[in-house]
Design a protein around this motif. Structure first.
Motif, short mmCIF file in Angstrom:
data_model
loop_
_atom_site.label_atom_id
_atom_site.label_comp_id
_atom_site.label_asym_id
_atom_site.label_seq_id
_atom_site.Cartn_x
_atom_site.Cartn_y
_atom_site.Cartn_z
N ASP A 7 0.82 -1.21 0.00
CA ASP A 7 0.00 0.00 0.00
C ASP A 7 0.85 1.26 0.00
O ASP A 7 1.57 1.54 0.95
N ASN A 8 0.74 2.03 -1.07
CA ASN A 8 1.49 3.29 -1.18
C ASN A 8 0.70 4.46 -0.57
O ASN A 8 0.56 5.50 -1.20
N VAL A 29 -5.28 -11.87 1.97
CA VAL A 29 -4.57 -10.67 1.50
C VAL A 29 -4.06 -9.92 2.73
O VAL A 29 -4.84 -9.56 3.60
N ILE A 30 -2.73 -9.74 2.79
CA ILE A 30 -2.21 -8.90 3.87
C ILE A 30 -1.79 -7.56 3.27
O ILE A 30 -1.18 -7.50 2.21
N VAL A 31 -2.18 -6.50 3.98
CA VAL A 31 -1.87 -5.15 3.50
C VAL A 31 -0.72 -4.60 4.33
O VAL A 31 -0.76 -4.62 5.56
N LYS A 32 0.32 -4.13 3.65
CA LYS A 32 1.45 -3.48 4.35
C LYS A 32 1.74 -2.16 3.67
O LYS A 32 1.77 -2.07 2.44
N ARG A 33 1.98 -1.14 4.47
CA ARG A 33 2.33 0.16 3.90
C ARG A 33 3.78 0.19 3.44
O ARG A 33 4.61 -0.59 3.92
N ILE A 49 0.86 -4.32 -6.16
CA ILE A 49 1.30 -2.97 -5.81
C ILE A 49 0.14 -2.00 -6.01
O ILE A 49 -0.40 -1.90 -7.11
N SER A 50 -0.21 -1.28 -4.96
CA SER A 50 -1.37 -0.38 -5.02
C SER A 50 -1.03 0.86 -5.86
O SER A 50 0.12 1.17 -6.10
N PRO A 51 -2.09 1.57 -6.26
CA PRO A 51 -1.86 2.91 -6.80
C PRO A 51 -1.32 3.80 -5.68
O PRO A 51 -1.10 3.32 -4.56
N GLY A 52 -1.16 5.09 -5.97
CA GLY A 52 -0.71 5.96 -4.89
C GLY A 52 -0.24 7.29 -5.40
O GLY A 52 -0.11 7.52 -6.59
#
Lengths: 196, 428
Positions: A7-8, A29-33, A49-52
């Protein structure tokens, strides 16, 4: 099956998580910044890879993660928007301001029949939120293949790596405006992660 | 363990909103009011004589757990200011700008609650709570003999703006540059207009209410100061475990001339800029809701809201709550996406840089948390802060790549002047 959603600091990350979970109820699904170094200890079957905001070089420890894990372990990767830009940048392309920036609207796009676009018509409509991208004519594509384009400007909208299981969409499959998002994510999971 | 007992009675009383405001004024109360004429089912809620302030979302969740019951009232009434955001995110992302005059987080349990339905102007419901603790009690014996004082005329003048025209327009340009370099898609830039009024708090609230019928009004007396909101925007509501958010984006003035009015409406419905702004915020709210809900759905996009002075575009997004505590909800949703921009964190950082000061309660959220878990919160736009005749009104708009600095500035003037004129401001 365990996915790491990188997560961006974005505001669409959890839409992406919801889309991934719908594609297969058995995955987690694990979310990490993007500043969280605990990702180096994580075990995962694919990286999303998230948007951001900002540019591909401002994605925290992502480059490090590619250097140390992703490339050598050949971990499947799907990058969305900033994630797409990171993949293009990491593999040698120049990300720059494009003509026709769009935020919160759809564009018609053409694809070249790549298996990632299985069951998706061409042209198809998808939501965009970007000012930066890849210019239509890129002299040296290197190890990347371009597999979808915006119909009018011919800006590149999807890419994949020639040898690694790495793909990216500059448009947003997780937006409520993108009708084919679910199919695209399922195709990625089937082809890149489950090897169907 | 703090368990309260409640006593409910129906009282035959001919009431109007002035009476509710006057009661709030006299007894340190909070009144949530609905003044949309054609919404008969509208409910007005008044809490008077504050007994207990709950200082955090954790305290609220504990209180609700211990006092759970089936009906939505009584309820905890209160608000979260925009500036509370730094308590909800990672350290270091936001500075701790704050408005010193009003608390950032205030939720209160009152001794008495009055529920008044717009459909029945002759009866009210009175709920009285008894607490297992010592506090000043308010007798209900002569409560309703209060005669609201006659409204007095008075003038209002504008004195200052937190951002000059030049600074605001520079801000718009900077946001457009941030968008071009990929930092964000949209940001909401606001400024605060301050002034002085000769009107009393109740008269101020009453004039605002009459100038602009809306669904999510607030008249709250807080330590001798007042929050008066005539907000048309619902942030979210929770009913029986389902959450619905209703962000507004896109505004156009209405006209007395029907042809002109129709033209304005068509131009709003066809405005690419407004529809794109709304789409962004719909995706943002879906995201925030996906943190705590399953089955998140866009129920309507775009929807049209017809108010007396303006048309708005909005959307309804619903989901089934998985995490029901206020702590989880506030962390996932606050501050509301329609008043930050997108992506939210970067937008808030840029807002801090350009607005230079805290927003206080403006663009925060006022509402209630029912003892049965139902909630309803507004977005505090069209909101006035009142302190001994000194008033402050926030005004702003969504800035996108398609924004023109002059037009955006003008829009903030129009929005603020709609409020100031209703308070007897003369001239421009």
């Amino acid at each position: 099956m365990r996915l790491l959603l990188f997560d961006n600091y974005d505001s669409f990350t959890y839409n992406l998580r919801s889309l991934l979970l719908k594609s297969d109820p058995d995955i987690s699904v694990i979310v990490k910044r993007n500043r969280d170094i605990s990702v180096f200890e994580e075990c995962f079957d694919a990286l999303i890879i998230s948007p951001g905001p900002m540019t591909w070089t401002e994605t925290g420890i992502l480059k490090d993660l590619f250097d140390k894990r992703i490339v050598q372990d050949k971990i499947p990767v799907l990058g969305i928007c900033l994630g797409f830009q990171f993949i293009a940048g990491y593999f040698g392309q120049t990300i720059e301001r494009i003509e026709n920036p769009v935020h919160g609207n759809t564009n018609a796009m053409l694809h070249k029949g790549d298996p990632l676009f299985r069951l998706i018509p061409s042209p198809f409509k998808a939501a965009r939120y970007n000012s930066l991208g890849l210019k239509p004519v890129s002299a040296n594509k290197g190890c990347l293949e371009y597999i979808a384009f915006e119909t009018v400007t011919k800006n590149i909208m999807a890419l994949k790596h020639r040898t690694l299981p790495v793909a990216g969409f500059l448009f947003h499959p997780e937006s409520f405006m993108t009708g084919c998002g679910q199919t695209l994510v399922k195709n990625f999971m089937d082809i890149y992660v489950k090897g169907k | 363990m703090l368990k309260v007992n409640r006593q409910i009675s129906q009282i035959s009383l001919s009431w109007n909103t002035e009476l509710l405001f006057a009661l709030a004024e006299r007894h340190e109360g909070v009144c949530l009011f609905t003044s949309v004429a054609d919404k008969d089912q509208g409910k007005n809620i008044l809490g008077i004589n504050p007994v207990l302030n709950l200082k955090s979302a954790e305290e609220i969740d504990i209180f609700i757990r211990e006092n759970k019951n089936e009906s939505d009232f009584p309820a905890i009434l209160g608000y979260v200011s925009y500036d509370y955001k730094h308590n909800l995110e990672e350290n270091g992302l936001f500075s701790n700008l704050s408005d010193s005059d009003f608390p950032d987080f205030l939720f209160t349990v009152f001794e008495h609650y009055i529920i008044a339905e717009n459909s029945d102007r002759n009866n009210i419901t009175l709920i009285t709570l008894s607490f297992p603790l010592e506090h000043d009690k308010l007798s209900t014996e002569n409560l309703f003999n209060l005669i609201p004082p006659d409204t007095k005329e008075g003038l209002t003048e504008v004195l200052d703006s937190s951002l000059s025209k030049k600074d605001f327009m520079t801000g718009v340009d900077k946001i457009r540059n941030y968008i071009l370099q990929g930092d964000l898609y949209q940001a909401n830039l606001t400024r605060k207009i301050s002034g002085k009024t000769q009107l009393s708090p109740v008269d101020t609230a009453y004039r605002l209410k009459n100038s602009n019928p809306i669904e999510f009004g607030v008249f709250a007396k807080i330590d001798g100061k007042y929050i008066i909101s005539t907000s048309p925007e619902r942030f979210f509501k929770i009913r029986k475990g389902y959450l619905t958010a209703s962000p507004i984006k896109g505004t156009i003035q209405r006209s007395d001339d029907p042809d002109r009015d129709k033209k304005n409406l068509e131009s709003l419905m066809n405005s690419k800029k407004d529809i794109a702004e709304l789409a962004m915020i719909v995706d943002l709210l879906r995201n925030d809701m996906n943190k705590i809900c399953s089955n998140v759905k866009v129920e309507g996009f775009p929807l049209l809201m017809e108010l007396k002075n303006v048309y708005h575009l909005y959307s309804d997004i619903s989901g089934k709550l998985k995490k029901k505590g206020f702590k989880d909800i506030i962390k996932a949703l606050f501050p509301g996406g329609s008043i930050t921009g997108c992506p939210k964190i970067r937008a808030c950082q840029i807002i801090e840089e350009l607005e230079k000061e805290g927003r206080g309660p403006y663009t925060g959220n006022f509402g209630y948390i029912g003892f049965n878990g139902d909630m309803d919160f507004n977005i505090m736009i069209r909101t006035l802060l009142y302190d001994n005749g000194n008033i402050s009104v926030g005004t702003g708009g969504g800035i996108t790549l398609l924004s023109d600095p002059e037009e955006e500035y003008y829009e903030t003037v129009v929005k603020a002047m709609n409020i100031m004129r209703s308070l007897g401001m003369e001239g421009e």
